[in-house]
Design an enzyme around this catalytic site. Structure first.
Site, short mmCIF file in Angstrom:
data_model
loop_
_atom_site.label_atom_id
_atom_site.label_comp_id
_atom_site.label_asym_id
_atom_site.label_seq_id
_atom_site.Cartn_x
_atom_site.Cartn_y
_atom_site.Cartn_z
N HIS A 129 0.83 -1.21 0.00
CA HIS A 129 0.00 0.00 0.00
C HIS A 129 0.87 1.27 0.00
O HIS A 129 0.68 2.16 -0.84
CB HIS A 129 -0.90 -0.02 1.24
CG HIS A 129 -1.80 1.16 1.37
ND1 HIS A 129 -3.11 1.16 0.93
CD2 HIS A 129 -1.59 2.39 1.89
CE1 HIS A 129 -3.66 2.35 1.17
NE2 HIS A 129 -2.75 3.13 1.76
N GLU A 130 1.82 1.34 0.91
CA GLU A 130 2.67 2.55 0.99
C GLU A 130 3.54 2.68 -0.25
O GLU A 130 3.78 3.79 -0.73
CB GLU A 130 3.52 2.54 2.27
CG GLU A 130 2.72 2.54 3.59
CD GLU A 130 1.64 3.62 3.70
OE1 GLU A 130 1.69 4.63 2.97
OE2 GLU A 130 0.73 3.45 4.53
N HIS A 133 1.54 4.28 -2.96
CA HIS A 133 1.55 5.75 -2.83
C HIS A 133 2.89 6.30 -3.33
O HIS A 133 2.94 7.31 -4.03
CB HIS A 133 1.40 6.17 -1.36
CG HIS A 133 0.01 6.01 -0.82
ND1 HIS A 133 -1.12 6.37 -1.52
CD2 HIS A 133 -0.42 5.57 0.39
CE1 HIS A 133 -2.19 6.14 -0.77
NE2 HIS A 133 -1.80 5.64 0.40
N HIS A 139 -5.65 6.70 -2.93
CA HIS A 139 -6.50 5.66 -2.36
C HIS A 139 -7.55 5.21 -3.36
O HIS A 139 -7.90 5.94 -4.27
CB HIS A 139 -7.17 6.17 -1.07
CG HIS A 139 -6.22 6.18 0.08
ND1 HIS A 139 -6.21 7.14 1.06
CD2 HIS A 139 -5.22 5.32 0.39
CE1 HIS A 139 -5.24 6.87 1.92
NE2 HIS A 139 -4.62 5.77 1.54
N CYS A 140 -8.01 3.98 -3.16
CA CYS A 140 -8.94 3.35 -4.10
C CYS A 140 -10.17 2.91 -3.31
O CYS A 140 -10.07 2.52 -2.16
CB CYS A 140 -8.24 2.13 -4.72
SG CYS A 140 -9.27 1.18 -5.83
N CYS A 145 -9.08 -4.00 -2.95
CA CYS A 145 -7.83 -3.47 -3.50
C CYS A 145 -6.86 -3.08 -2.39
O CYS A 145 -7.25 -2.53 -1.36
CB CYS A 145 -8.12 -2.25 -4.37
SG CYS A 145 -6.64 -1.48 -5.04
N CYS A 164 -6.23 -3.60 -7.66
CA CYS A 164 -7.41 -3.86 -8.50
C CYS A 164 -7.03 -3.51 -9.95
O CYS A 164 -6.01 -2.86 -10.19
CB CYS A 164 -8.60 -3.04 -8.02
SG CYS A 164 -8.43 -1.28 -8.40
N CYS A 167 -6.16 0.24 -10.53
CA CYS A 167 -4.86 0.64 -9.97
C CYS A 167 -3.71 0.01 -10.73
O CYS A 167 -2.67 0.64 -10.93
CB CYS A 167 -4.79 0.25 -8.48
SG CYS A 167 -5.84 1.28 -7.43
ZN LIG Z 1 -2.87 5.11 2.10
ZN LIG Z 2 -7.55 -0.09 -6.65
#
Ligand SMILES: [Zn+2]
Ligand SMILES: [Zn+2]
Length: 181
Positions: A129-130, A133, A139-140, A145, A164, A167
């Site tokens: 996740h990080e 970014h 964000h999604c 996701c 997803c 993304c």
């Molecule tokens: Zn985040």
């Molecule tokens: Zn996504």
């Protein structure tokens, strides 16, 4: 093409977990993962708020991102917050990297017995996740996701470690060939 380097910087983190994470990240991204132990606990503690018993994540991110070259993923066995939030699982800066904090990813934090599998799965999701970014994604809203925002440990557990389709497409446009599958 020269492979992009990802510097994984553990602070006070178990060896097996650093290894598991590095392997998982190399499966997802075409990145050469290098573990560097050049970040000291005392450096992190400069940003420790004694009253809250938490690291001030945004200030630490400012300090680290002005010194260390990208791409970085810092793993810290501590709890953390940013101004205006009770806690964060992690923070990131686009174009540089991110920080992931382990305290709230551990079952013990919730009064449960330690569980290495659960911990590893959570750390992998938050690290991806990080890094998402750091690589330019926001964000999604897609529930499963990995880029969905996590407000609680239940949110972390209910998402997957995968991007997803939307993304994935965005990442592919931003960094062609970076995703392995
Ligand atoms: Zn985040
Ligand atoms: Zn996504």
């Amino acid at each position: 093409m020269r492979p992009l380097l990802l510097h994984v910087k553990p602070v006070n983190v178990e060896e097996w977990l650093v290894h598991r994470l590095s392997e998982s990240l190399s499966e997802v991204f075409s990145l050469k993962v290098v573990v560097s132990r050049d970040l000291s606990l005392s450096r992190v503690l400069e940003f420790y708020d004694e009253e809250r018993e938490q690291v001030r994540a945004d200030l630490l991110l400012d300090a680290l991102s002005s010194r260390a070259p990208p791409l970085c993923l810092v793993l810290i066995d501590a709890d953390a917050y940013v101004a205006g939030l009770n806690f964060v699982f992690g923070v990131a800066r686009a174009g540089w990297g991110g920080l992931v904090f382990l305290t709230r990813l551990r079952q013990e934090f919730y009064g449960l017995p330690p569980n290495e599998e659960i911990l590893a799965a959570r750390v992998v999701k938050e690290a991806i996740h990080e890094l998402g970014h750091a690589l330019g994604l926001g964000h999604c809203r897609t529930p499963r996701c990995v880029m969905r925002f996590s407000n609680s440990i239940l949110d972390v557990d209910s998402k997957t470690p995968y991007f997803c389709p939307r993304c994935r497409r965005e990442l592919e446009l931003l960094h062609p060939g970076l995703l392995k599958f």
